[in-house]
Design a protein around this motif. Sequence first.
Motif, PDB file in Angstrom:
ATOM      1  N   GLY A  11       6.484 -32.678  12.112  1.00 31.12           N
ATOM      2  CA  GLY A  11       5.268 -32.486  11.324  1.00 31.12           C
ATOM      3  C   GLY A  11       4.041 -32.755  12.166  1.00 31.12           C
ATOM      4  O   GLY A  11       4.110 -33.149  13.316  1.00 31.12           O
ATOM      5  N   ASN A  12       2.917 -32.473  11.589  1.00 33.55           N
ATOM      6  CA  ASN A  12       1.646 -32.704  12.257  1.00 33.55           C
ATOM      7  C   ASN A  12       0.766 -33.440  11.257  1.00 33.55           C
ATOM      8  O   ASN A  12      -0.186 -32.886  10.726  1.00 33.55           O
ATOM      9  CB  ASN A  12       1.038 -31.373  12.704  1.00 33.55           C
ATOM     10  CG  ASN A  12      -0.100 -31.552  13.682  1.00 33.55           C
ATOM     11  OD1 ASN A  12      -0.383 -32.662  14.109  1.00 33.55           O
ATOM     12  ND2 ASN A  12      -0.755 -30.459  14.023  1.00 33.55           N
ATOM     13  N   VAL A  13       1.125 -34.687  10.973  1.00 36.88           N
ATOM     14  CA  VAL A  13       0.427 -35.490   9.977  1.00 36.88           C
ATOM     15  C   VAL A  13      -0.755 -36.173  10.642  1.00 36.88           C
ATOM     16  O   VAL A  13      -0.602 -36.885  11.636  1.00 36.88           O
ATOM     17  CB  VAL A  13       1.366 -36.529   9.335  1.00 36.88           C
ATOM     18  CG1 VAL A  13       0.620 -37.393   8.349  1.00 36.88           C
ATOM     19  CG2 VAL A  13       2.552 -35.833   8.686  1.00 36.88           C
ATOM     20  N   LEU A  14      -1.928 -35.930  10.085  1.00 36.38           N
ATOM     21  CA  LEU A  14      -3.148 -36.526  10.609  1.00 36.38           C
ATOM     22  C   LEU A  14      -3.923 -37.193   9.490  1.00 36.38           C
ATOM     23  O   LEU A  14      -3.890 -36.732   8.347  1.00 36.38           O
ATOM     24  CB  LEU A  14      -4.042 -35.451  11.244  1.00 36.38           C
ATOM     25  CG  LEU A  14      -3.475 -34.710  12.450  1.00 36.38           C
ATOM     26  CD1 LEU A  14      -4.388 -33.563  12.830  1.00 36.38           C
ATOM     27  CD2 LEU A  14      -3.303 -35.662  13.614  1.00 36.38           C
ATOM     28  N   PRO A  15      -4.643 -38.261   9.790  1.00 38.04           N
ATOM     29  CA  PRO A  15      -5.501 -38.874   8.770  1.00 38.04           C
ATOM     30  C   PRO A  15      -6.746 -38.009   8.573  1.00 38.04           C
ATOM     31  O   PRO A  15      -7.331 -37.516   9.550  1.00 38.04           O
ATOM     32  CB  PRO A  15      -5.854 -40.230   9.381  1.00 38.04           C
ATOM     33  CG  PRO A  15      -5.744 -40.025  10.853  1.00 38.04           C
ATOM     34  CD  PRO A  15      -4.674 -38.990  11.057  1.00 38.04           C
ATOM     35  N   VAL A  16      -7.112 -37.799   7.308  1.00 41.67           N
ATOM     36  CA  VAL A  16      -8.297 -37.013   6.975  1.00 41.67           C
ATOM     37  C   VAL A  16      -9.087 -37.748   5.897  1.00 41.67           C
ATOM     38  O   VAL A  16      -8.533 -38.555   5.151  1.00 41.67           O
ATOM     39  CB  VAL A  16      -7.930 -35.588   6.484  1.00 41.67           C
ATOM     40  CG1 VAL A  16      -7.204 -34.795   7.563  1.00 41.67           C
ATOM     41  CG2 VAL A  16      -7.096 -35.652   5.210  1.00 41.67           C
ATOM     42  N   PRO A  17     -10.380 -37.467   5.773  1.00 35.37           N
ATOM     43  CA  PRO A  17     -11.155 -38.103   4.702  1.00 35.37           C
ATOM     44  C   PRO A  17     -10.715 -37.599   3.330  1.00 35.37           C
ATOM     45  O   PRO A  17     -10.365 -36.433   3.168  1.00 35.37           O
ATOM     46  CB  PRO A  17     -12.596 -37.656   4.983  1.00 35.37           C
ATOM     47  CG  PRO A  17     -12.598 -37.154   6.381  1.00 35.37           C
ATOM     48  CD  PRO A  17     -11.220 -36.658   6.652  1.00 35.37           C
TER      49      PRO A  17
END
Length: 138
Positions: A11-17
Amino acid sequence: MALFVSPAYAGNVLPVPSVTIYPGDIIKKDWIVDHDFGAGGPMRGVAIDSRSGLVGKIARHTLLPGLPISTNAVGEPRLIADGQKVRVVFEQDGLIIESYASALQAGGAGDVISIRNLDSGVTISGIVQTDGTVRVGG
């Protein structure tokens, strides 16, 4: 029906607002959510990939909900405000000289800022330290 995910794809899980974050805001933990962008999402290294790289940092640009956050969009919180009286430290070869100056710009730890010596009026540059002092020379 179960969905099979290849072990090669993590996966390509990133923190976002989760909310709009404005320049100057200090990012709070509950303003950030994880979002899986899949294989076609932004590349790591271009976007911040951990919550610890965001929480407590200051937004340099407007950060929109659901969008990845680039590495240059956040910075360290400001320890010194424009116009603030700051302690200046010069240290070299065991000699330590301390004085006070007026900050001519805001800055966070590691930033180079301009300051004006309160006694002489001379403008110099120094590096903001984590304790809020400004280190010059040496």
